[in-house]
Design a protein around this motif. Sequence first.
Motif, short mmCIF file in Angstrom:
data_model
loop_
_atom_site.label_atom_id
_atom_site.label_comp_id
_atom_site.label_asym_id
_atom_site.label_seq_id
_atom_site.Cartn_x
_atom_site.Cartn_y
_atom_site.Cartn_z
N TYR A 273 0.78 -1.13 -0.11
CA TYR A 273 0.06 0.03 -0.21
C TYR A 273 0.84 1.19 -0.08
O TYR A 273 1.61 1.56 0.98
CB TYR A 273 -0.92 -0.30 1.11
CG TYR A 273 -1.79 1.10 1.20
CD1 TYR A 273 -3.05 1.08 0.64
CD2 TYR A 273 -1.74 2.67 2.00
CE1 TYR A 273 -4.09 2.21 0.69
CE2 TYR A 273 -2.39 3.40 1.96
CZ TYR A 273 -3.77 3.20 1.31
OH TYR A 273 -4.58 4.26 1.61
N ASP A 274 0.73 2.04 -0.97
CA ASP A 274 1.52 3.22 -1.13
C ASP A 274 0.81 4.41 -1.90
O ASP A 274 0.63 4.09 -3.18
CB ASP A 274 2.70 2.95 -1.84
CG ASP A 274 3.66 4.03 -2.00
OD1 ASP A 274 3.39 5.41 -1.50
OD2 ASP A 274 4.79 4.20 -2.63
N GLY A 362 -1.08 0.27 5.14
CA GLY A 362 -0.06 1.13 5.31
C GLY A 362 1.05 1.17 6.14
O GLY A 362 2.20 1.20 5.90
#
Length: 471
Positions: A273-274, A362
């Motif tokens: 997740y980015d 995240g």
Amino acid sequence: MPFDARFRPAIRHAQLGDDFFDVVAAAEFPQHRIRFRNQPWAAALGLGGLTEAEWTDHFGRFRPLLGSFEQPLALRYHGHQFRSFNPQLGDGRGFLFAQLEEEGGRLLDLGTKGTGTTPWSRGADGRLTLKGGVREVLAAQLLEAQGVDTSKPFSLVETGENLVRQDEPSPTRSAVLVRLNHSHVRIGSFQRLAFNRDTAGVQRLMEYCLDNYLPEAAGRDATAFLEAVMRRVARTGAQWMAAGFVHGVLNTDNINITGESFDYGPWRFLPTYDPNFTAAYFDYNGLYAYGRQPQTLLWNLARLAECLLPLSSMDALQGTLEGFAPAFEAAWTEAWLQRLGLRSLGQEADTQLCVLWESFLGESQAPFEQAVFDWQGGLASGVRAAASPSAAHYATPAFAAFKERLEDFRAVDTTRLEHPYFHRAIPAARLLIDELEALWAPIAESDDWSLFEAKLAAIAELGQAMGTSRG
């Protein structure tokens, strides 16, 4: 002809008139080798009985489908490319080949990519690389299996030419792709008319879209039209986020009014997740990064609203656009629950769960697709997840907060985990960039398609497990 009773050709786009397209001809290619044929969708449209030679005639040489267009139509449009307006666009290497009606009357387009030059080619060769075609087939097939509203790759035929490209080793092999869409009318189609101050044309195109694509727009006016488009685009954008998908080139000419995701170029799936992850090497400022996709879609919808100003008021159109955020949030939670196989508990509870899930992804940087795979069906997958290669990520405070909320949710289908797809340690349908390059290498080096075919089989298995794919 080997068409069955489900074959229902149409020519509705031609009825708009020749101000909306240019009649063109397909290029002639030195060879035709079928590399992908979407048999489930072909069967659904009455084309499943085509022999290999007949398939090649229609989708390699582009002999017309009886009852549809006698000649292909290169559609006219403009568009913002990385937010710079370009009035020199249009179908430069593709065309609308045919229209068909699905059972129930839904209108579908067969459009092409790589069929040669048109009046809108701007000096380019109008061709498609084989690798580009392979990438689009894989992206669209996987997104469909994940539940995303997407165009469907219908046919990929290798065409025997050597192409020179700056972004891959050259010379490289060529292909022609046929995709199945609900519509190829884009936001850019309206921008061209607005740029030319053709208010009558904007009205005519809007009415065509209302008649053929947007039955939910009951008001049949500009605000009802904009709201219907907005809700569809918001839904697809939310589905991308849950898929960990980065389209890469969200220009207004790549957003159609029926909302399907299409025209896959430099796409990527997230490794982890980015929000700042970008797909296109030429997106230097991250304009179309993963986390900026929702606001980019809203920006594009605002450009459509500008085109509709002669037909409505600014206040009414602006008010419609203000509905994007709640529509997106509702679609985002729906998309995440669909991917995780969970039943809804209502918007507030669903949103809380999804926020905690993305916070976990995240903070932990757990592999994105692995985490979705591991927690299919929620706590019903607890034993599977404990044996996962990512198990250490599920023993963190960030996951504990999510897991506590997850206890209230139940699986949509408790038998789904019995499917063979989920009897693995890792998700077989994953498509990270290194995996894509690994399956392309044997094609390029020795014409070995076995890894490509194995990946398609894994994607089909995912679609069967999730109940998302046809066939």
